[in-house]
Design an enzyme around this catalytic site. Sequence first.
Site, mmCIF file in Angstrom:
data_model
loop_
_atom_site.group_PDB
_atom_site.id
_atom_site.type_symbol
_atom_site.label_atom_id
_atom_site.label_comp_id
_atom_site.label_asym_id
_atom_site.label_seq_id
_atom_site.Cartn_x
_atom_site.Cartn_y
_atom_site.Cartn_z
ATOM 1 N N HIS A 94 -29.762 -19.478 -5.048
ATOM 2 C CA HIS A 94 -29.638 -18.175 -4.394
ATOM 3 C C HIS A 94 -29.725 -18.381 -2.876
ATOM 4 O O HIS A 94 -30.464 -19.242 -2.405
ATOM 5 C CB HIS A 94 -30.742 -17.228 -4.880
ATOM 6 C CG HIS A 94 -30.526 -15.832 -4.406
ATOM 7 N ND1 HIS A 94 -30.885 -15.419 -3.147
ATOM 8 C CD2 HIS A 94 -29.938 -14.772 -5.003
ATOM 9 C CE1 HIS A 94 -30.541 -14.152 -2.996
ATOM 10 N NE2 HIS A 94 -29.961 -13.730 -4.107
ATOM 11 N N GLU A 166 -21.789 -14.665 -4.196
ATOM 12 C CA GLU A 166 -22.657 -13.733 -3.456
ATOM 13 C C GLU A 166 -22.470 -13.966 -1.956
ATOM 14 O O GLU A 166 -23.186 -14.784 -1.363
ATOM 15 C CB GLU A 166 -24.121 -13.978 -3.832
ATOM 16 C CG GLU A 166 -24.467 -13.621 -5.250
ATOM 17 C CD GLU A 166 -25.885 -13.080 -5.353
ATOM 18 O OE1 GLU A 166 -26.054 -11.963 -5.840
ATOM 19 O OE2 GLU A 166 -26.829 -13.756 -4.894
#
Length: 257
Positions: A94, A166
């Site tokens: 992430h 993302e």
Amino acid sequence: MKKFLIVGNWKMNLNVHEASILVKRLDDHIKIQRNVEVVIAPNLLVLQPISREIDKRKFKLAAQNAYFVDEGAYTGEVSFTMLRHLVDYALVGHSERRIYFNESLETIRDKVAAAVRNDIKPILCVGETAQEKKDNETKRVLHDQVTTALSNLTPEEVENVVIAYEPVWAISTFGGDRPAQPEEIKSAIDWIRSIIRDLYGHSIAKDQTVIYGASVEPEFVGEILGLDGVDGLLPGAASLNYAKFTKIVEAAAKVSR
Ligand code: PGA
């Protein structure tokens, strides 16, 4: 038919008690949907209690992070081995881990391999920063992140990796206030699939689950999931609100593939 994958990333929010309340609300409101798999990613501390509370036909669990060595003298870490049988998925790479915890391409590669070796499906998060986008570096960044992360896997193992595009600049906690434009999402996801095709062949690329995350709110679900090649969503902030998360799941269930 491939199901849409909806993954709620709770980030470092909610203690055991608060998490239990949210899970109860989600359970009351979300129905089992034939074409949607719902995953929640709470913090490590609440995974165990939550795992006893959820209806496992409705919700799967994901860890947000773990360490790549299976056990040993690594004070403060939790390994993928310890999460085996507790979670089906784990977020890896992430942008908050890459940026705030300096996780390198190689660390992320090792975490992806550790997840796979422990029968946990990695959700590999990739995406460019605002500066990289400005410098027209998006394709190169995605190429480096995807190829390095998968480099220690066999082609069969690659199929079990979920890739989440993302874009860092669109994530709410990095200042994003709306998702990337549909054409930006489509172009990045097509590019990710073409990287997989070049490395592992057409059939794996076609079956690879590739999802989108960053400022996902209920009103954008239909449009984003309507894009060919987008297999799901990874909402962060909206997943902490049971009404919004429920709407996201319901909106996904309405999209036909
Ligand atoms: P956001 O976060 O939906 O709050 O933008 C997404 C993520 O960081 O995974």
